[in-house]
Design an enzyme around this catalytic site. Structure first.
Site, PDB file in Angstrom:
ATOM      1  N   HIS A  62       0.868  -1.174   0.149  1.00 43.31           N
ATOM      2  CA  HIS A  62       0.096   0.138  -0.018  1.00 43.31           C
ATOM      3  C   HIS A  62       1.001   1.245   0.030  1.00 43.31           C
ATOM      4  O   HIS A  62       1.723   1.424   0.970  1.00 43.31           O
ATOM      5  CB  HIS A  62      -0.900  -0.026   1.330  1.00 43.31           C
ATOM      6  N   HIS A  84      -6.212   1.962   9.207  1.00 42.27           N
ATOM      7  CA  HIS A  84      -7.614   1.896   9.417  1.00 42.27           C
ATOM      8  C   HIS A  84      -7.331   1.300  11.157  1.00 42.27           C
ATOM      9  O   HIS A  84      -6.417   0.878  11.421  1.00 42.27           O
ATOM     10  CB  HIS A  84      -8.291   0.789   8.762  1.00 42.27           C
ATOM     11  N   TYR A  86      -8.617  -1.062  12.477  1.00 44.38           N
ATOM     12  CA  TYR A  86      -8.620  -2.482  12.626  1.00 44.38           C
ATOM     13  C   TYR A  86      -7.046  -3.220  12.350  1.00 44.38           C
ATOM     14  O   TYR A  86      -6.768  -4.089  12.867  1.00 44.38           O
ATOM     15  CB  TYR A  86      -9.472  -3.301  11.577  1.00 44.38           C
ATOM     16  N   GLU A  87      -6.494  -2.112  12.059  1.00 46.73           N
ATOM     17  CA  GLU A  87      -5.013  -2.452  11.876  1.00 46.73           C
ATOM     18  C   GLU A  87      -4.110  -2.536  13.437  1.00 46.73           C
ATOM     19  O   GLU A  87      -3.099  -3.134  13.304  1.00 46.73           O
ATOM     20  CB  GLU A  87      -4.007  -1.537  10.789  1.00 46.73           C
ATOM     21  N   ALA A 114     -14.206   3.089   0.047  1.00 47.78           N
ATOM     22  CA  ALA A 114     -15.266   1.931  -0.553  1.00 47.78           C
ATOM     23  C   ALA A 114     -16.216   1.400   0.613  1.00 47.78           C
ATOM     24  O   ALA A 114     -15.866   1.601   1.757  1.00 47.78           O
ATOM     25  CB  ALA A 114     -14.246   0.848  -0.938  1.00 47.78           C
ATOM     26  N   MET A 212     -15.164   0.781   6.809  1.00 42.34           N
ATOM     27  CA  MET A 212     -14.453   0.741   7.841  1.00 42.34           C
ATOM     28  C   MET A 212     -13.452   1.944   8.170  1.00 42.34           C
ATOM     29  O   MET A 212     -12.305   1.834   8.845  1.00 42.34           O
ATOM     30  CB  MET A 212     -13.415  -0.420   7.887  1.00 42.34           C
ATOM     31  N   ASN A 236     -20.148  -3.419  -3.257  1.00 41.91           N
ATOM     32  CA  ASN A 236     -20.841  -4.475  -2.960  1.00 41.91           C
ATOM     33  C   ASN A 236     -21.968  -4.275  -2.193  1.00 41.91           C
ATOM     34  O   ASN A 236     -22.294  -3.310  -1.720  1.00 41.91           O
ATOM     35  CB  ASN A 236     -19.896  -5.504  -2.188  1.00 41.91           C
ATOM     36  N   HIS A 248     -12.734  -9.366  -0.175  1.00 39.92           N
ATOM     37  CA  HIS A 248     -11.969  -8.112  -0.338  1.00 39.92           C
ATOM     38  C   HIS A 248     -11.373  -8.182  -2.046  1.00 39.92           C
ATOM     39  O   HIS A 248     -11.377  -7.105  -2.350  1.00 39.92           O
ATOM     40  CB  HIS A 248     -10.509  -8.102   0.313  1.00 39.92           C
TER      41      HIS A 248
HETATM   42  N1  HPA Z   1     -18.571  -3.867   4.921  1.00 35.28           N
HETATM   43  C1  HPA Z   1     -17.757  -3.020   5.623  1.00 35.28           C
HETATM   44  N2  HPA Z   1     -16.748  -2.463   4.720  1.00 35.28           N
HETATM   45  C2  HPA Z   1     -16.774  -2.372   3.378  1.00 35.28           C
HETATM   46  C3  HPA Z   1     -17.786  -3.249   2.672  1.00 35.28           C
HETATM   47  C4  HPA Z   1     -18.794  -3.869   3.502  1.00 35.28           C
HETATM   48  O1  HPA Z   1     -19.502  -4.674   3.018  1.00 35.28           O
HETATM   49  N3  HPA Z   1     -17.469  -2.889   1.231  1.00 35.28           N
HETATM   50  C5  HPA Z   1     -16.262  -2.118   1.329  1.00 35.28           C
HETATM   51  N4  HPA Z   1     -15.928  -1.874   2.399  1.00 35.28           N
END
Ligand code: HPA
Length: 276
Positions: A62, A84, A86-87, A114, A212, A236, A248
């Site tokens: 990244h 993030h 979560y890291e 995203a 996130m 998605n 992912h």
């Molecule tokens: N959930 C959480 N974070 C995301 C998603 C999801 O469906 N898609 C892309 N980032």
């Protein structure tokens, strides 16, 4: 001096050894937007790893750097890559970059990400302008001693996403003939995607998209009085809505596919800066 202010100042000093560039606005590039960096007229770049105490993405490969340059004459700071919660970083670390951007001069912030589509009509490939957010499922980045030099102890959050910046984003989309949906973003900690039951709950709570990042950054920015805008690319259908497991790879693939259009929108939005 407190440690947060010291950390901000140490990063600003390190940036100032490379460039005196004064951004008016800043943009955080989310998934699919990496290529945006190639378009700007770059004056200077600063890898995050060169900044003392600055959080660096733990995801291999990244790009993590600040780019300073011009979008049609408008001075902008671009974050290519973000970290993030979560890291494993604390929320204070996650929002340090936003505080550094403000200290470098940026008064406006565009956050991109995203997200999974929760609300009706938010199918993969849609772009969604954030009208608000729900951050109740993540810790506030403002927990801890308050820095009065940054902002008040109890900052107002009744309009996190600035009305006139939203109008600017809508005007940029209209000019390009791009459909821009609007909705509420809900931040989770990740890194796991949600369960279908959680998505049902979030829908009941009024969420249109789930992701996130972003809400914590927006809160830190509002704390400092920055004007904030946010745009999600829906990659998605959220868990349980699409009838297949989330991955992912799918998120990345759709983010890349829509990336070109998203870049155009961000470009026009930034180019319209100052005339909102
Ligand atoms: N959930 C959480 N974070 C995301 C998603 C999801 O469906 N898609 C892309 N980032």
């Amino acid at each position: 001096m407190s440690s947060v202010l010291e950390k901000i100042q140490a990063c600003v000093q390190a940036v100032r050894q490379v460039t005196g560039f004064a951004p008016e606005s800043a943009v955080v590039l989310g998934s699919g937007l990496g290529g945006f960096a190639e378009r700007i007229q770059v004056e200077a770049q600063v890898p995050y790893a060169s900044l003392p105490g600055f959080p660096v993405s733990t995801v291999a490969g990244h790009a993590g750097r600040f780019l300073f340059g011009y979008v049609e004459g408008k001075p902008v700071a671009v974050m290519q890559g973000r970290v993030h919660y979560y890291e494993g970083y604390s929320m204070e670390q996650v929002v340090l970059p936003i505080r550094v951007l403000r200290a470098l001069g940026a008064r406006e912030l565009l956050l991109t990400n995203a997200a999974g589509g929760v609300g009706p009509g938010l199918a993969p490939g849609c772009l969604m302008l954030l009208t608000g957010h729900i951050a109740s499922f993540v810790p506030s980045p403002l927990i801890g001693p308050n820095e009065e030099a940054l902002g008040p102890r109890f900052p107002d959050m009744s309009e996190v996403y600035d009305h006139s910046l939203r109008e600017r984003a809508k005007a940029a989309a209209a000019e390009l003939g791009i459909e821009l949906k609007e909705g509420v973003y809900l931040q989770t900690t990740g890194p796991n995607y949600e369960t279908p039951e959680e998505i049902k709950l979030y829908r009941l709570l009024g969420a249109d998209a789930v992701g996130m990042s972003t809400a914590c950054e927006a809160m830190a920015a509002r704390h400092m009085g920055m004007n904030v805008c946010g745009i999600s690319v829906v990659t998605n259908l959220a868990a349980g809505l699409g009838g297949k497991p989330l991955s992912h790879e799918e998120v990345q693939e759709v983010a890349d596919r829509v990336g070109g259009q998203f870049q155009e929108l961000v470009w026009r939005y930034l180019a319209r800066g100052g005339c909102a």
